[in-house]
Scaffold this motif. Structure first.
Motif, PDB file in Angstrom:
ATOM      1  N   LEU A 138       0.811  -1.212   0.000  1.00 59.50           N
ATOM      2  CA  LEU A 138       0.000   0.000   0.000  1.00 59.50           C
ATOM      3  C   LEU A 138       0.852   1.274   0.000  1.00 59.50           C
ATOM      4  CD1 LEU A 138      -3.121  -0.048  -0.005  1.00 59.50           C
ATOM      5  CD2 LEU A 138      -3.057   0.592   2.410  1.00 59.50           C
ATOM      6  N   LYS A 139       2.175   1.133   0.017  1.00 57.70           N
ATOM      7  CA  LYS A 139       3.041   2.321   0.037  1.00 57.70           C
ATOM      8  C   LYS A 139       2.765   3.208  -1.168  1.00 57.70           C
ATOM      9  CE  LYS A 139       6.960   0.629   2.754  1.00 57.70           C
ATOM     10  NZ  LYS A 139       8.391   0.272   2.777  1.00 57.70           N
ATOM     11  N   GLY A 140       2.584   4.502  -0.888  1.00 58.32           N
ATOM     12  CA  GLY A 140       2.338   5.456  -1.964  1.00 58.32           C
ATOM     13  C   GLY A 140       0.916   5.449  -2.496  1.00 58.32           C
ATOM     14  N   PHE A 141       0.036   4.680  -1.886  1.00 62.73           N
ATOM     15  CA  PHE A 141      -1.344   4.592  -2.388  1.00 62.73           C
ATOM     16  C   PHE A 141      -2.067   5.921  -2.201  1.00 62.73           C
ATOM     17  CE2 PHE A 141      -5.887   3.640  -1.736  1.00 62.73           C
ATOM     18  CZ  PHE A 141      -6.156   2.966  -2.927  1.00 62.73           C
ATOM     19  N   ASP A 142      -2.805   6.329  -3.212  1.00 63.54           N
ATOM     20  CA  ASP A 142      -3.583   7.569  -3.169  1.00 63.54           C
ATOM     21  C   ASP A 142      -4.975   7.250  -2.635  1.00 63.54           C
ATOM     22  OD1 ASP A 142      -4.857   9.953  -3.516  1.00 63.54           O
ATOM     23  OD2 ASP A 142      -4.679  10.008  -5.710  1.00 63.54           O
ATOM     24  N   PHE A 143      -5.217   7.595  -1.383  1.00 57.91           N
ATOM     25  CA  PHE A 143      -6.490   7.249  -0.757  1.00 57.91           C
ATOM     26  C   PHE A 143      -7.666   8.012  -1.354  1.00 57.91           C
ATOM     27  CE2 PHE A 143      -3.689   5.242   2.153  1.00 57.91           C
ATOM     28  CZ  PHE A 143      -4.424   4.299   2.864  1.00 57.91           C
ATOM     29  N   SER A 144      -7.402   9.075  -2.086  1.00 59.64           N
ATOM     30  CA  SER A 144      -8.494   9.805  -2.724  1.00 59.64           C
ATOM     31  C   SER A 144      -9.160   8.960  -3.812  1.00 59.64           C
ATOM     32  CB  SER A 144      -8.000  11.121  -3.312  1.00 59.64           C
ATOM     33  OG  SER A 144      -7.100  10.888  -4.394  1.00 59.64           O
ATOM     34  N   ARG A 145      -8.481   7.897  -4.265  1.00 63.71           N
ATOM     35  CA  ARG A 145      -9.086   6.993  -5.251  1.00 63.71           C
ATOM     36  C   ARG A 145     -10.330   6.305  -4.694  1.00 63.71           C
ATOM     37  NH1 ARG A 145      -4.553   2.865  -7.049  1.00 63.71           N
ATOM     38  NH2 ARG A 145      -6.309   2.049  -8.283  1.00 63.71           N
ATOM     39  N   LEU A 146     -10.432   6.272  -3.375  1.00 63.90           N
ATOM     40  CA  LEU A 146     -11.539   5.555  -2.740  1.00 63.90           C
ATOM     41  C   LEU A 146     -12.741   6.455  -2.464  1.00 63.90           C
ATOM     42  CD1 LEU A 146      -9.422   3.474  -0.205  1.00 63.90           C
ATOM     43  CD2 LEU A 146     -10.309   2.753  -2.426  1.00 63.90           C
ATOM     44  N   LYS A 147     -12.716   7.670  -2.994  1.00 69.61           N
ATOM     45  CA  LYS A 147     -13.840   8.582  -2.801  1.00 69.61           C
ATOM     46  C   LYS A 147     -15.098   7.992  -3.432  1.00 69.61           C
ATOM     47  CE  LYS A 147     -15.278  13.379  -3.501  1.00 69.61           C
ATOM     48  NZ  LYS A 147     -14.916  14.709  -4.074  1.00 69.61           N
ATOM     49  N   GLY A 148     -16.176   8.012  -2.700  1.00 69.02           N
ATOM     50  CA  GLY A 148     -17.438   7.536  -3.245  1.00 69.02           C
ATOM     51  C   GLY A 148     -17.731   6.076  -2.981  1.00 69.02           C
ATOM     52  N   VAL A 149     -16.802   5.352  -2.333  1.00 71.08           N
ATOM     53  CA  VAL A 149     -17.046   3.954  -2.000  1.00 71.08           C
ATOM     54  C   VAL A 149     -16.796   3.762  -0.509  1.00 71.08           C
ATOM     55  CG1 VAL A 149     -14.677   3.187  -2.451  1.00 71.08           C
ATOM     56  CG2 VAL A 149     -16.558   1.549  -2.655  1.00 71.08           C
ATOM     57  N   ASP A 150     -17.555   2.883   0.137  1.00 74.69           N
ATOM     58  CA  ASP A 150     -17.356   2.617   1.560  1.00 74.69           C
ATOM     59  C   ASP A 150     -16.062   1.835   1.760  1.00 74.69           C
ATOM     60  OD1 ASP A 150     -19.690   3.909   2.001  1.00 74.69           O
ATOM     61  OD2 ASP A 150     -20.817   2.179   2.728  1.00 74.69           O
ATOM     62  N   THR A 151     -15.383   2.125   2.859  1.00 80.34           N
ATOM     63  CA  THR A 151     -14.073   1.526   3.125  1.00 80.34           C
ATOM     64  C   THR A 151     -14.005   1.037   4.562  1.00 80.34           C
ATOM     65  OG1 THR A 151     -13.243   3.749   3.658  1.00 80.34           O
ATOM     66  CG2 THR A 151     -12.826   2.916   1.430  1.00 80.34           C
ATOM     67  N   LEU A 152     -13.113   0.080   4.789  1.00 80.76           N
ATOM     68  CA  LEU A 152     -12.877  -0.434   6.135  1.00 80.76           C
ATOM     69  C   LEU A 152     -11.378  -0.439   6.395  1.00 80.76           C
ATOM     70  CD1 LEU A 152     -14.509  -3.506   7.848  1.00 80.76           C
ATOM     71  CD2 LEU A 152     -12.048  -3.166   7.949  1.00 80.76           C
ATOM     72  N   GLY A 153     -10.961   0.242   7.445  1.00 85.62           N
ATOM     73  CA  GLY A 153      -9.561   0.270   7.853  1.00 85.62           C
ATOM     74  C   GLY A 153      -9.390  -0.337   9.226  1.00 85.62           C
ATOM     75  N   MET A 154      -8.136  -0.559   9.618  1.00 87.73           N
ATOM     76  CA  MET A 154      -7.947  -1.346  10.846  1.00 87.73           C
ATOM     77  C   MET A 154      -6.698  -0.971  11.632  1.00 87.73           C
ATOM     78  SD  MET A 154      -7.022  -4.918   8.828  1.00 87.73           S
ATOM     79  CE  MET A 154      -8.374  -4.682   7.687  1.00 87.73           C
ATOM     80  N   ASN A 155      -6.739  -1.353  12.898  1.00 85.87           N
ATOM     81  CA  ASN A 155      -5.610  -1.321  13.824  1.00 85.87           C
ATOM     82  C   ASN A 155      -4.954   0.056  13.902  1.00 85.87           C
ATOM     83  OD1 ASN A 155      -6.200  -3.956  14.444  1.00 85.87           O
ATOM     84  ND2 ASN A 155      -4.649  -4.839  13.104  1.00 85.87           N
ATOM     85  N   ALA A 156      -3.627   0.142  13.781  1.00 85.88           N
ATOM     86  CA  ALA A 156      -2.924   1.407  14.036  1.00 85.88           C
ATOM     87  C   ALA A 156      -2.798   2.294  12.805  1.00 85.88           C
ATOM     88  CB  ALA A 156      -1.538   1.120  14.611  1.00 85.88           C
ATOM     89  N   ALA A 157      -3.519   1.975  11.734  1.00 83.82           N
ATOM     90  CA  ALA A 157      -3.437   2.802  10.525  1.00 83.82           C
ATOM     91  C   ALA A 157      -3.983   4.204  10.760  1.00 83.82           C
ATOM     92  CB  ALA A 157      -4.190   2.135   9.381  1.00 83.82           C
ATOM     93  N   TYR A 158      -4.709   4.412  11.866  1.00 78.87           N
ATOM     94  CA  TYR A 158      -5.221   5.754  12.154  1.00 78.87           C
ATOM     95  C   TYR A 158      -4.087   6.780  12.222  1.00 78.87           C
ATOM     96  CZ  TYR A 158      -3.549   5.178  16.945  1.00 78.87           C
ATOM     97  OH  TYR A 158      -2.743   4.996  18.047  1.00 78.87           O
ATOM     98  N   ARG A 159      -2.863   6.312  12.552  1.00 82.84           N
ATOM     99  CA  ARG A 159      -1.729   7.240  12.622  1.00 82.84           C
ATOM    100  C   ARG A 159      -1.453   7.866  11.256  1.00 82.84           C
ATOM    101  NH1 ARG A 159       1.832   3.246  16.582  1.00 82.84           N
ATOM    102  NH2 ARG A 159       1.348   4.359  18.534  1.00 82.84           N
ATOM    103  N   TYR A 160      -1.669   7.094  10.211  1.00 81.13           N
ATOM    104  CA  TYR A 160      -1.500   7.622   8.857  1.00 81.13           C
ATOM    105  C   TYR A 160      -2.713   8.451   8.450  1.00 81.13           C
ATOM    106  CZ  TYR A 160      -0.333   7.769   3.895  1.00 81.13           C
ATOM    107  OH  TYR A 160      -0.031   8.189   2.623  1.00 81.13           O
TER     108      TYR A 160
END
Length: 730
Positions: A13-35
């Motif tokens: 997932l390094k360098g992934f553009d999270f804006s690509r996920l606009k408009g779709v529901d997503t699920l994240g986990m664990n300590a990724a909140y730091r990012y």
């Protein structure tokens, strides 16, 4: 709510553009909140299953809850050790509520146990956050799930990590260039976590996804699962179908597949329906079929109905004729067979009732057409005949065994029925009940009336609810205080109005109306002050509907109006409403108890409004019409899949079975041992024993043949012909 992207934290997932996920529901986990904090982006859903991670990060998880930017949370009881008040937060679900293995912990922590087929697994002890995240997405009703960032190539780190008690680890110094996560700050000094793949559990993180894939196939989840990560072990081992993320995001949700072997669509399937009530009939069983067949091409549906006196039988082709009751009578079984052959169905959807004529018709059509049958039980009519004498009762039980034996798929209206029928008749029963679209029920406007209006909508059969409705009406009419507070409006079918009218003649607090049409149904529900669901307190009713689920229940719960449930807790509907706190439940035939509940309702208590909100939320999460239709479609599609595997599969399995047979002893040839082999994964051995003992078990043929088919499926032979293998074996 049909598409979900589950986001792991692997280095892919390094360098992934999270804006690509606009408009779709997503699920994240664990300590990724730091990012997420760094980029000011947050998922729709957050989950954490690791007790050590929860203990380290609980303050930040609580912060995410308080900030309100994440819609749902999936946590474990360890979070309640720090914040016990979270058990009442409707946004949060806990593993202990969904996983049967942890049910006792739900009770200990004061949580309502919900249970979910998505958490029923062959390996309940193997739990990871990633696999549970996918299961939770399915539980919430997503029908298409893509997985990214789940690499499953974990590298053990020795520098900067210290062992703690059990399988615990702790980060003791800063780790640069962490090979296991997509950003270096994921793990920081002081963080605790568990060994990702403990030696006693093998390659845990990969194994749980293989198990998940197996559970999905064997339990026929109405969900499409995709891997969208070429760097994942899921891709290398082909655990899930691969789909590029952009393709997944761009593909319309309604074109997604929900079963590995077929599209979740019945548009191209020709379906012959066998039932007493026609599709979209005013009755509950007619209305539920209206939902089931909403995706079907009208000309691809035909129906054969028996008359209500069980003497006549008729048929119609096309939903336009079926829904308007434009049927043509048959004069003989030969005409029925000719009608069916001319229609040429791919599958028969059969709702069995206690009609000899309908049963004989179903058996004849199965024999003459040789197409798969999907049987759907909605009431326990067999048990209703227990009082008719043992001979007649046994005849109906034998007919039920016929139904199980000839059906490719078996559906029950409730989990209680599925469990009971599995024990009584054998077979693998899936649950399919009515569903609701919350968009049909916008929240009602608050009204102020001098007298509160309680409405009952539905049938009033003497062996189901007539007596309970009359008792409820009398409780209000005969109590001056209650009569000054409430009116009761009963909306029912024309054929029930005469009896009710006679019983309630002269009542000033009660009025009877003909059931409103579909266009006015939702509005009539949501403009009431309360809704009544009622069942008789007698043995005949309990025998007939104790396993049934009220088809009108989803609409009542979705309306946003408080529900009063009057009936014994032995009825599955009352049991569910009481279990999850979805209604004011009166489970005793007692006027005093009923008076107390009506008094609470009249007081506009906050408890009543909480119940109504909880009920609406429950309907949205667990009774989604979209999920119900998807499961119905998938069941028919799976039933019409190819009838046989290639011949070499049958030859191979025959040889394997013969090899096992050579080593069987007389002591092995028992049904108990065959069932033990099936339960313990010795599928070929189980098949060999079943084949050997089947001739002397004619009275249990249906259940034994089902177990043989189940063993074939567990071996991966989804569409093999057991008869071919058995004939070669013998």
């Amino acid at each position: 709510m049909s598409k979900l992207v589950v986001i792991g934290n692997g280095p892919s997932l390094k360098g992934f553009d999270f804006s690509r996920l606009k408009g779709v529901d997503t699920l994240g986990m664990n300590a990724a909140y730091r990012y997420w904090d760094q980029i000011d982006w947050y998922p729709t859903i957050y989950t954490c299953m690791d007790d050590k991670v929860t203990q380290t990060h609980h303050r930040h998880i609580k912060r995410l809850i308080d900030e309100g930017r994440i819609k749902h949370f999936f946590l474990t009881r360890f979070m309640l050790d720090f914040y016990p008040e979270l058990k009442d937060d409707a946004r949060i679900f806990f593993l202990e509520q969904l996983n049967e293995r942890h049910k006792y912990q739900a009770t200990k922590y004061g949580l309502n146990f919900i249970g979910s087929p998505y958490f029923k697994t062959s390996a309940p002890a193997k739990i990871t956050t990633g696999s549970c995240a996918v299961r939770f997405g399915c539980f919430l009703g997503y029908t298409s799930v893509s997985i990214i960032g789940v690499d499953l190539e974990y590298q053990e780190i020795s520098t900067g990590v210290s062992r703690r008690e059990g399988i615990g680890l702790e980060i003791t110094e800063k780790i640069t260039n962490n090979p296991n996560y997509f950003f270096d700050g994921y793990q920081q000094a002081g963080d605790s976590f568990n060994i990702p793949n403990p030696p006693h559990l093998g390659d845990l993180h990969f194994d749980v996804f293989k198990i998940l894939a197996d559970d999905r196939r064997s339990c026929f989840w109405p969900v499409s699962l995709y891997n969208s990560n070429r760097k994942s072990k899921l891709f290398q081992k082909e655990v899930f179908e691969y789909k590029e993320l952009d393709d997944f995001l761009e593909q319309p949700a309604d074109s997604q597949a929900v079963h590995p072997a077929a599209e979740n669509c019945i548009a191209n399937i020709r379906i012959l329906v066998l039932d007493l009530t026609h599709i979209s009939h005013l009755s509950a069983t007619g209305q539920i079929k209206g939902l089931f067949f909403r995706d079907a091409i009208p000309t691809n549906v035909a129906q054969i109905c028996v008359s209500f006196d069980m003497r006549g039988i008729s048929g119609a082709v096309g939903l336009d004729r079926i829904t308007t009751n434009d049927f043509t009578a048959f004069a003989s079984q030969a005409e029925i067979i000719a009608f069916a052959r001319n229609f040429a169905p791919d599958v028969i959807y059969y709702r069995p009732i206690d009609s000899v004529l309908l049963h004989e018709t179903a058996c004849a059509l199965k024999e003459k057409l040789n197409v798969p049958v999907v049987s759907h039980l909605m009431d326990d009519w067999v048990l209703r005949h227990k009082n008719d004498g043992i001979g007649k009762f046994r005849q109906w039980e034998e007919r039920m065994l016929d139904i199980v034996g000839m059906s490719s798929k078996l559906l029950a209206i409730s989990q209680k029925m599925a469990d009971a029928y599995g024990v009584r008749y054998g077979g693998e029963w899936q649950v399919l009940a009515n569903g609701i679209d919350l968009n049909t029920f916008p929240l009602p406007e608050k009204t102020s009336r001098a007298k509160k209006n309680i409405r009952y909508m539905g049938g009033a059969a003497e062996n189901m609810n007539y007596h309970a409705i009359v008792q409820f009406a009398r409780a209000i009419e005969n109590d001056k205080r209650l009569a000054s507070l409430f009116t009761l409006e009963i909306y029912t079918m024309p054929w029930y109005m005469k009896n009710l009218g006679e019983a309630l003649d002269g009542f000033e607090t009660c009025r009877i109306f003909e059931l409103v049409d579909e266009d006015r149904y939702a509005e009539t529900l949501k403009t009431a002050d309360a809704l009544l669901i009622a069942y008789n307190f007698d043995s005949a009713t309990e025998q007939y509907v104790s396993l049934s689920m009220a088809n009108k229940m989803p609409e009542c719960l979705a309306s946003g109006v408080p529900v009063i449930a009057y009936g014994p807790s032995t009825i599955a509907t009352i049991e569910l409403l009481e279990k999850y706190g979805l209604a004011h439940v009166v489970n005793q035939e007692d006027a005093t108890h009923l008076e107390k509940v009506l008094t609470v309702l009249a007081s506009n208590s906050p408890v009543t409004q909480t119940i109504a909100r909880r009920a609406r939320s429950f309907a949205g999460h667990f009774l989604s019409a979209e999920a119900v239709v998807a499961k119905f479609n998938q069941t028919l599609v799976a039933a019409t899949a190819a009838s046989a595997e290639p011949m070499d599969s049958e030859n191979s399995l025959t040889r394997d079975t013969l090899d096992v047979e050579e080593h069987l002893t007389d002591q092995d040839l028992t049904l108990q041992y065959a069932n033990e082999c099936l339960a313990n994964g010795l599928y070929v051995r189980a098949i060999a024993i079943y084949f050997k003992i089947l001739p002397r078990l004619e009275f249990m043929r249906a259940s034994v043949e089902f177990n043989i088919s189940l063993a074939f499926r567990r071996l991966g032979y989804e569409h093999i012909n057991p008869g071919v293998v058995r004939s070669r074996f013998l």
